[in-house]
Design an enzyme around this catalytic site. Structure first.
Site, short mmCIF file in Angstrom:
data_model
loop_
_atom_site.label_atom_id
_atom_site.label_comp_id
_atom_site.label_asym_id
_atom_site.label_seq_id
_atom_site.Cartn_x
_atom_site.Cartn_y
_atom_site.Cartn_z
N ASP A 24 11.24 -0.13 0.36
CA ASP A 24 10.91 -1.74 0.01
C ASP A 24 11.93 -2.58 -0.84
OD1 ASP A 24 10.58 -0.71 -2.57
OD2 ASP A 24 8.53 -0.31 -2.40
N PRO B 155 0.72 -1.21 0.00
CA PRO B 155 0.07 -0.09 -0.03
C PRO B 155 0.95 1.24 0.02
CG PRO B 155 -0.07 -0.93 2.42
CD PRO B 155 0.77 -1.83 1.42
N ASP B 156 0.50 2.23 -0.56
CA ASP B 156 1.18 3.68 -0.42
C ASP B 156 0.89 4.17 1.07
OD1 ASP B 156 -1.42 4.76 -0.86
OD2 ASP B 156 -0.81 5.59 -2.82
N PHE B 157 0.91 5.48 1.25
CA PHE B 157 0.55 6.22 2.37
C PHE B 157 -0.64 6.86 2.39
CE2 PHE B 157 5.30 5.48 2.30
CZ PHE B 157 5.29 4.61 3.53
N ARG B 158 -0.84 7.75 1.36
CA ARG B 158 -1.94 8.66 1.42
C ARG B 158 -3.01 8.52 0.39
NH1 ARG B 158 2.92 10.69 2.38
NH2 ARG B 158 3.16 11.55 4.35
N ASN C 33 11.13 5.09 -1.28
CA ASN C 33 10.81 3.76 -0.91
C ASN C 33 11.66 3.13 -0.13
OD1 ASN C 33 8.35 4.81 -2.29
ND2 ASN C 33 8.82 3.30 -4.09
N HIS D 182 14.93 8.14 2.00
CA HIS D 182 14.29 7.88 3.49
C HIS D 182 14.84 6.32 4.01
CE1 HIS D 182 10.41 10.61 2.30
NE2 HIS D 182 11.67 11.28 2.73
P1 OAD Z 1 2.07 8.81 -0.74
O1 OAD Z 1 1.10 7.75 -0.40
O2 OAD Z 1 1.88 9.98 -0.15
O3 OAD Z 1 1.57 9.13 -2.32
C1 OAD Z 1 1.52 8.24 -3.29
C2 OAD Z 1 1.33 8.80 -4.50
O4 OAD Z 1 1.44 7.79 -5.73
C3 OAD Z 1 -0.18 9.41 -4.77
O5 OAD Z 1 -0.25 10.68 -5.41
C4 OAD Z 1 -1.14 8.37 -5.39
O6 OAD Z 1 -2.21 8.80 -6.24
C5 OAD Z 1 -0.03 7.89 -6.44
N1 OAD Z 1 -0.35 6.49 -6.86
C6 OAD Z 1 -0.60 5.33 -5.87
N2 OAD Z 1 -0.62 4.06 -6.65
C7 OAD Z 1 -0.39 4.76 -8.27
C8 OAD Z 1 -0.18 3.90 -9.12
N3 OAD Z 1 -0.28 2.37 -9.59
N4 OAD Z 1 0.38 4.53 -10.24
C9 OAD Z 1 0.52 5.84 -10.36
N5 OAD Z 1 0.09 6.47 -9.10
C10 OAD Z 1 0.13 6.03 -8.06
O7 OAD Z 1 3.62 8.22 -1.01
P2 OAD Z 1 4.93 8.88 -1.09
O8 OAD Z 1 4.88 10.20 -1.59
O9 OAD Z 1 5.99 8.02 -1.35
O10 OAD Z 1 7.91 8.80 4.55
O11 OAD Z 1 5.20 9.59 0.29
C11 OAD Z 1 6.36 10.13 1.08
C12 OAD Z 1 6.69 9.75 2.13
O12 OAD Z 1 5.42 9.97 3.17
C13 OAD Z 1 7.06 8.46 2.45
O13 OAD Z 1 8.34 8.09 1.96
C14 OAD Z 1 6.95 8.02 4.06
C15 OAD Z 1 5.71 8.71 3.84
O14 OAD Z 1 5.41 9.10 5.23
C16 OAD Z 1 8.44 8.30 5.72
O15 OAD Z 1 7.74 7.39 6.46
C17 OAD Z 1 9.54 8.97 6.16
#
Ligand code: OAD
Length: 272
Positions: free
Chosen positions: A114, A38-41, A112, A131
């Site tokens: 991972d 999963p992503d974060f947001r 990332n 990170h």
């Molecule tokens: P986010 O979860 O903040 O953002 C992920 C982005 O990817 C969003 O804009 C989604 O719309 C997009 N997305 C998801 N799946 C996708 C797909 N299959 N194709 C295209 N786009 C997709 O994740 P990050 O930006 O990586 O830090 O978050 C930044 C940091 O916040 C992380 O490194 C982590 C977190 O807190 C720490 O823990 C220090």
């Protein structure tokens, strides 16, 4: 302006013209969602939307160093789910490895943790893990490294590992950067490379966490920036040479690879 228009085909033509010697890639959790992480947001599916069971004061606390010092358990519940090993690189990871293979990748800046870019075959000396990563771990007090095999045992049992030094017994944490901790030196040392890129690709990040989120601003004006993301983020789209490939990043990347005539090579690299 170096692009004929704001399309991936125009980006492919630019690469094929031979003017592109250095490509910088900037990535976030969105390039790994297709791998099952999963992503974060993202609303609904993102990690931060699914942490109610951990009773955190706020979602980001799970990665906050001062919270962790007093309450490391929630992090270790998640660590079991996120620990690398059971996931495979995506097409987007493979594309970055392909750029490296073609001698075009100057630097990959990833948020990332991972380790999938290494696993896809991107050479370690081309990766800035801004990170940190799950690759190593240490005591947060005396900073002594903790063995990987024991870490794995603790992670699998969702048990909090403690420093092996009997005098210390500090908490052990993977070398991932928590909120409240500085980024690795490598990040500030290599950031200037962003300004030297002929082309910058930004994939799967919301660009909400600084200082990483300011990297695309370092790109020299007149050098194209391409965003592969579900949504428009940061200032991408504001410059005449910005290209927005909105949607699944794997799809956008496949489209670019096809325009370059690299689609079969990409597929082979990904499958192996
Ligand atoms: P986010 O979860 O903040 O953002 C992920 C982005 O990817 C969003 O804009 C989604 O719309 C997009 N997305 C998801 N799946 C996708 C797909 N299959 N194709 C295209 N786009 C997709 O994740 P990050 O930006 O990586 O830090 O978050 C930044 C940091 O916040 C992380 O490194 C982590 C977190 O807190 C720490 O823990 C220090």
């Amino acid at each position: 302006q170096v692009l004929m228009d704001r399309s991936l085909e125009a980006v492919a033509d630019y690469i094929k013209s031979g003017q592109v010697k250095r490509i910088c890639v900037m990535t976030g959790a969105g390039i790994s969602t297709a791998a099952g992480i999963p992503d974060f947001r993202s609303p609904g599916t993102g990690l931060y939307a699914n942490l109610k069971r951990l009773n955190l004061p706020h979602a980001e606390a799970v990665f906050d160093i001062s919270y962790f010092r007093n309450n490391p358990d929630p992090f270790y519940v998640l660590a079991q789910e996120l620990y690398p090993g059971k996931f495979y690189p995506t097409i987007s990871h493979a594309f970055i490895a392909l750029l490296a293979r073609k001698g075009l990748l100057d630097m990959l800046f990833t948020q990332n943790i991972d380790c999938l870019e290494r696993r896809a075959g991107v050479p370690a000396d081309r990766i800035v893990e801004a990170h940190g990563s799950f690759a190593t771990q240490r005591c947060i007090d005396c900073k002594v490294e903790f063995p990987e095999d024991k870490m794995l045992e603790h992670i699998q049992a969702s048990r909090v590992p403690r420093c092996e030094d009997r005098e210390c017994r500090g908490l052990v944490k993977p070398d991932i950067v928590f909120f409240g901790e500085p980024l690795p030196r490598d990040f500030s040392a290599k950031s200037p490379r962003a300004s030297m890129a002929d082309l910058t690709l930004i994939l799967g990040t919301s660009l909400t966490v600084f200082p990483f989120a300011s990297l695309p601003e370092l790109v020299t004006r007149g050098k194209p920036r391409v965003l592969f993301n579900m949504e428009r983020v940061g200032s991408l789209g504001s410059r005449p040479d910005d290209v927005l490939a909105l949607g699944q990043c794997d799809e956008g990347v496949r489209k670019l690879a096809k325009a370059l005539g690299w689609d079969e090579e990409l597929d082979t690299l990904w499958r192996n």
